[in-house]
Scaffold this active site. Structure first.
Site, PDB file in Angstrom:
ATOM      1  N   ASP A 152     -10.729   2.289  -3.223  1.00 34.34           N
ATOM      2  CA  ASP A 152     -11.119   1.042  -2.551  1.00 34.34           C
ATOM      3  C   ASP A 152     -12.597   0.757  -2.827  1.00 34.34           C
ATOM      4  O   ASP A 152     -13.428   1.665  -2.768  1.00 34.34           O
ATOM      5  CB  ASP A 152     -10.960   1.173  -1.026  1.00 34.34           C
ATOM      6  N   ASP A 196       0.840  -1.197   0.000  1.00 32.12           N
ATOM      7  CA  ASP A 196       0.000   0.000   0.000  1.00 32.12           C
ATOM      8  C   ASP A 196       0.883   1.258   0.000  1.00 32.12           C
ATOM      9  O   ASP A 196       2.110   1.163   0.009  1.00 32.12           O
ATOM     10  CB  ASP A 196      -0.922  -0.039   1.221  1.00 32.12           C
TER      11      ASP A 196
END
Length: 370
Positions: free
Chosen positions: A168, A107
């Protein structure tokens, strides 16, 4: 806790998932202790993962599965756990390899654009240097807006195996639609950069949770397949409904998704009636077509022909409906046909030519869609 992952590994191995190709079980954020150990290594939370990641990896491997883990290129992970700063890249890659990890999602919270530009390629080199094959999933483009000139997809394809381009996913139909809208609005940029070993990742399948209806679940599966997306489920396989399981375990769908050419599909029609048509070229001159309804009122009868969808002239196809299994034989390019599409639903076809036109196929291929 580790119990969740041990139980989920059993489900993947015993309930038919592994044999269809669902082989990776991936731990996301928040697995580690809040501090590194005395030697500076990442350590799993001792209460939630008392047996450690190596033991979990061994358990997963013994069942013919692979283990994925999460890291973050920054001071902290998105959940506030220790991140991988540039000086820790090699150490963390080595740790993951020693544990027997098979996939890393890296990430990008709490890092700058400069750190990402340096760190993502560095982690690729570090993973390769371990000698262990580790699939590398990057969140890099998502933090840079997903599009050129900020994102260089040529470099990305050399560095990462898959990458998150956009937001997301949430457990809602609105979220699925927002991802679809972004990917297909930008398909001219995104479609050519995907291929074997380097994939666009529109995020996880949320089929089997609470946000999607039955029709919407079928739509997400079909559209992710047309996008050549990695199929990563985010649901509880211990309690999944038979209908959600049937969608996720559709053999023909998975075969199309995993087509060896690895060409990402495109939206080829956008009608005023809120019907959209998507096409993905497949190996052996086959194709996948998805007829998708954005309508929310009633089932819609959509009439078209393969000629209108720019398929090669004078060709005859056998068509299989991917969800119902129904077969239509002898469909000619010029034949008109109708499909009935439920609101927010899809009809998906797998087509392969049974009779080719008189001219050589290589000439026709140049006119073929995609």
């Amino acid at each position: 806790s580790e119990t969740l992952f041990y139980e989920m590994a059993d489900r993947l191995a015993e309930d038919g998932w592994r044999d269809l190709g669902y082989k990776y079980i991936n731990i996301d954020d928040c697995w580690s202790a809040k501090q590194r150990d005395a030697a500076g290594r990442l350590v799993p939370d001792p209460e939630r993962f008392p047996r450690g990641i190596k033991a979990l990896a061994d358990y997963v491997h013994a069942r013919g599965l692979k283990l994925g883990i999460y890291g973050d290129l920054g001071i902290l992970t998105c959940g506030g756990y220790p991140g991988t700063t540039l000086d820790r890249v090699e150490q963390d890659a080595q740790t993951f390899a020693e544990w027997g990890v098979d996939m890393l999602k890296l990430d990008g919270c709490y890092s700058s654009g400069e750190e990402q530009a340096k760190g993502y390629p560095e982690m690729a080199r570090a993973l390769n240097a371990t000698g262990r094959p580790i699939v590398y999933s990057c969140s890099w483009p998502a933090y840079q807006g997903g599009l050129p000139p900020k994102v260089n997809y040529t470099i990305l394809a050399e560095v990462c195996n898959l990458w998150r381009n956009y937001d997301d996913i949430q457990d809602s139909w609105d979220s699925v639609l927002s991802i679809l809208d972004w990917f297909f609005a930008n398909q001219d940029v995104l479609q050519p950069v995907a291929g074997p070993g380097h994939w666009n990742d529109p995020d996880m399948l949320i089929i089997g949770n609470f946000g999607l209806s039955y029709e919407q679940s079928r739509s997400q599966m079909a559209l992710w397949t047309v996008m050549a997306a990695p199929l990563l489920m985010s649901t509880d396989l211990r309690t999944i409904s038979p209908s959600a399981k049937e969608i996720l375990q559709n053999r023909l769908m998975i075969q199309i998704n995993q087509d060896p050419l690895g060409i990402q599909g495109r939206r080829i029609v956008k009608e005023k009636s809120h019907i959209e048509v998507f096409l993905r070229p497949l190996s052996q001159a086959a194709s996948a077509l998805v007829f998708f309804s954005r309508r929310t009122d009633t089932p819609f009868v959509y009439t078209t022909s393969l000629a209108k969808l720019h398929f090669p002239e004078a060709t005859v196809y056998e068509v299989q409906d991917v969800y119902s299994g129904k077969i239509i034989s002898g469909l000619k390019t010029e034949d008109s046909f109708s499909v009935i599409i439920n609101p927010t639903g899809v009809v998906m076809w797998y087509l392969h030519p049974t009779a080719l036109p008189a001219q050589p196929w290589h000439v026709v291929r140049q006119q073929a869609p995609g």
